[in-house]
Scaffold this active site. Structure first.
Site, PDB file in Angstrom:
ATOM      1  N   LYS A 204       1.526  -2.731  24.529  1.00 56.80           N
ATOM      2  CA  LYS A 204       0.457  -1.857  24.052  1.00 56.80           C
ATOM      3  C   LYS A 204       0.190  -0.795  25.111  1.00 56.80           C
ATOM      4  O   LYS A 204      -0.353  -1.085  26.175  1.00 56.80           O
ATOM      5  CB  LYS A 204      -0.839  -2.623  23.777  1.00 56.80           C
ATOM      6  CG  LYS A 204      -1.849  -1.760  23.001  1.00 56.80           C
ATOM      7  CD  LYS A 204      -3.273  -2.221  23.138  1.00 56.80           C
ATOM      8  CE  LYS A 204      -3.974  -1.664  24.348  1.00 56.80           C
ATOM      9  NZ  LYS A 204      -4.207  -0.182  24.296  1.00 56.80           N
ATOM     10  N   GLU A 280      -2.554  -6.571  37.579  1.00 59.00           N
ATOM     11  CA  GLU A 280      -2.594  -5.589  38.667  1.00 59.00           C
ATOM     12  C   GLU A 280      -3.772  -4.696  38.354  1.00 59.00           C
ATOM     13  O   GLU A 280      -3.748  -3.909  37.410  1.00 59.00           O
ATOM     14  CB  GLU A 280      -1.282  -4.813  38.731  1.00 59.00           C
ATOM     15  CG  GLU A 280      -1.134  -4.004  40.020  1.00 59.00           C
ATOM     16  CD  GLU A 280      -1.663  -2.586  39.898  1.00 59.00           C
ATOM     17  OE1 GLU A 280      -2.806  -2.344  40.376  1.00 59.00           O
ATOM     18  OE2 GLU A 280      -0.966  -1.739  39.327  1.00 59.00           O
ATOM     19  N   CYS A 314      -4.303   3.466  41.468  1.00 53.66           N
ATOM     20  CA  CYS A 314      -5.032   2.275  41.876  1.00 53.66           C
ATOM     21  C   CYS A 314      -4.946   2.025  43.381  1.00 53.66           C
ATOM     22  O   CYS A 314      -5.847   1.438  43.973  1.00 53.66           O
ATOM     23  CB  CYS A 314      -4.519   1.049  41.112  1.00 53.66           C
ATOM     24  SG  CYS A 314      -2.745   0.839  41.223  1.00 53.66           S
ATOM     25  N   GLU A 413     -14.444   1.793  42.555  1.00 57.85           N
ATOM     26  CA  GLU A 413     -13.246   2.588  42.297  1.00 57.85           C
ATOM     27  C   GLU A 413     -13.602   3.796  41.434  1.00 57.85           C
ATOM     28  O   GLU A 413     -13.977   3.655  40.272  1.00 57.85           O
ATOM     29  CB  GLU A 413     -12.187   1.738  41.595  1.00 57.85           C
ATOM     30  CG  GLU A 413     -10.852   2.444  41.456  1.00 57.85           C
ATOM     31  CD  GLU A 413      -9.779   1.570  40.844  1.00 57.85           C
ATOM     32  OE1 GLU A 413      -8.632   1.630  41.306  1.00 57.85           O
ATOM     33  OE2 GLU A 413     -10.089   0.807  39.900  1.00 57.85           O
TER      34      GLU A 413
END
Length: 508
Positions: A204, A280, A314, A413
């Site tokens: 997906k 992750e 990331c 983040e």
């Protein structure tokens, strides 16, 4: 309106024009927009579609089939049938290798097309879409293809009356959920080892960036990967993503994305068949610069490490920790890097800093910039949304000085081109600040003192620590995190461990 008209004839205002070569390529581009199940494109069972809006100009560029639970179930059934038939899972390693190498050759043949799809879909500069992202995708497929017939099983030590064998077998049907920041590269980090190991796959893509993967799966079929082995279902997380995570006939899930969403997949596993989950997730990487470092190299790498891909990485080294004695000197140099990376049209081959993904992400980043100022950090450079007349989403490279590690911009983040500068006095304080986070994906240390470098690489709790670099290692090093940055590793031979079952066999 055609893609060429959207981006060229009605060019966005206030940004550089695309080249003639790009204009011609756009006139030939035909994005795939349907679900890919059992070797063919099909509409969503519901008939629904959703708009793909380019961040370059805010215009609709495609209507993509909106997959949901029914489509996921169809894809899983197709994958299961293919796996159980052995059409891919029982192939000799050399045969799978040959097919994947053919797949890599097709990716290389269509590299320009794939790079252009990536750029119009999520705003990555075209120069990097091809030279970095697509090039690395091709490398990954070839690397895992070559690894297939070079990975051996084991013989266990036993007494003279027995033989103990330890085998690695395909996991079965693997579900993979892909983020929007590196749509093709993150997909390749998963589909290359998943297919190499002999599994069937249901992927997906992020609803914000499905176009390039829908073309790649078509090329996989053209290369000879059998129907049902590689399926792609675009759709939304709460419907298609959740259905994949909860499906009782999916043997494993691999997810890359935010920590918040990653936790949902752990929950889905417990609610369904206890499928193994590899994650992750987020990062808030410390980038530690000591006074003895090569400052010019450290400045350039520190700026590019965050401003590349508009900070939407990331492992971006967003917490820039500078030894106090050199902080002012370092920041003046860094300001020059930021000034040279002004955001512009990603379809211009000279552009180095493209767009933010969409309006939602733009508002999120701007809210963090506002929060940093309210908390008392000094806005040293950038901080503005620009080129708004274009209809797209562009934010200047931004640097905050006088940041405390407890501030929101240092702890959360942001996923944008924002650097938080934190001063430290010695190595002990640097380690304490570096580890003061819920994340542990990546860290970097800049110093000429090898003892200090090795000591910090051991004390910092992160899955990767680079010395005098911010993004090194390539495919041969595993990638993944400590703490809430995830579970398991991508890249390297270790990635195969996630997609295989270990079986012990004893013969008396």
């Amino acid at each position: 309106m055609s893609l060429a008209e959207t981006f060229i004839k009605n060019a966005p205002q206030g940004i550089s024009p695309a080249s003639d070569e790009i204009a011609q390529a756009l006139s030939r581009l035909e994005p795939r927009t349907q679900i890919f199940i059992d070797g063919k494109f099909v509409p969503a069972a519901s008939g629904k579609t959703f708009d793909r809006i380019s961040p370059i100009n805010g215009k609709v560029i495609a209507k993509v089939a909106e997959g949901d639970a029914e489509d996921i179930d169809r894809a899983v059934k197709s994958a299961r049938k293919a796996f159980d038939s052995g059409v891919w899972s029982d192939l000799a390693p050399a045969a799978r290798k040959k097919t994947l190498l053919r797949f890599a050759d097709l990716l290389a043949k269509h590299a320009d097309e794939l790079a252009l799809l990536e750029t119009i879909d999520m705003g990555k500069p075209i120069r990097f879409s091809k030279a970095v992202d697509v090039a690395m995708v091709i490398e990954h497929v070839r690397w895992y293809a070559e690894a297939i017939d070079k990975v051996y099983d084991e013989i266990a030590p036993t007494g003279p009356g027995g033989l103990g064998m330890i085998r690695r077998e395909p996991m079965g049907v693997v579900g993979a959920v892909i983020p929007w920041n590196y749509p093709l590269l993150m997909a390749a980090w998963k589909f290359a080892p998943i297919l190499a190991a002999g599994n069937s796959l249901v992927m997906k893509p992020a609803e914000q960036s499905p176009l390039s993967l829908l073309r790649v799966v078509e090329l996989a079929a053209e290369a000879g990967i059998p129907a049902g082995v590689f399926n792609v279902v675009p759709g939304f997380g709460p419907t298609a993503g959740a259905a994949l995570g909860k499906h009782m006939d999916v043997d494993a899930i691999s997810f890359t994305g935010s920590t918040e969403v990653g936790k949902y997949f752990l929950k889905y596993s417990g609610e369904s068949n206890m499928k193994p989950v590899s994650l992750e997730c987020g990062g808030k990487s410390p980038n530690i610069v000591f006074a003895d470092a090569d400052l010019d190299q450290a400045v350039m790498a520190s700026g590019m490490g965050v401003f590349f891909n508009s900070g939407q990485s990331c492992n971006a080294p967003t917490r820039l920790m500078i030894e106090a004695s050199i902080k002012d000197q370092f920041l003046e140099k860094l300001k020059g890097v930021a000034a040279n990376m002004a955001p512009d049209n990603p379809l211009n081959p000279k552009t180095a800093h493209g767009t933010i993904l969409d309006g939602t992400q733009t508002k999120r980043i701007m809210s963090y910039i506002e929060a940093g100022q309210k908390e008392g950090a000094k806005l040293f450079a950038g901080g503005k949304q620009v080129h708004q007349a274009s209809g797209g989403y562009y934010i200047e490279p931004t640097i905050f000085d006088n940041v405390k590690n407890s501030m929101k911009i240092a702890q959360e983040e942001i996923f944008g081109p924002v650097i938080s500068v934190i001063a430290f006095k010695d190595a002990n304080e640097a380690v304490q600040i570096a580890n003061d986070t819920i994340y542990g994906l990546w860290a970097s240390v800049w110093t000429k003192n090898i003892d200090r470098a090795l000591t910090l690489s051991r004390k910092i709790r992160a899955g990767t620590v680079t010395i005098n670099d911010v993004d090194g290692g390539g495919i041969t090093l595993p990638f993944g995190g400590y703490k809430q940055s995830g579970i398991g590793r991508d890249k390297s031979l270790h990635a195969l461990e996630k997609y295989t079952q270990m079986k012990a066999i004893y013969i008396k």
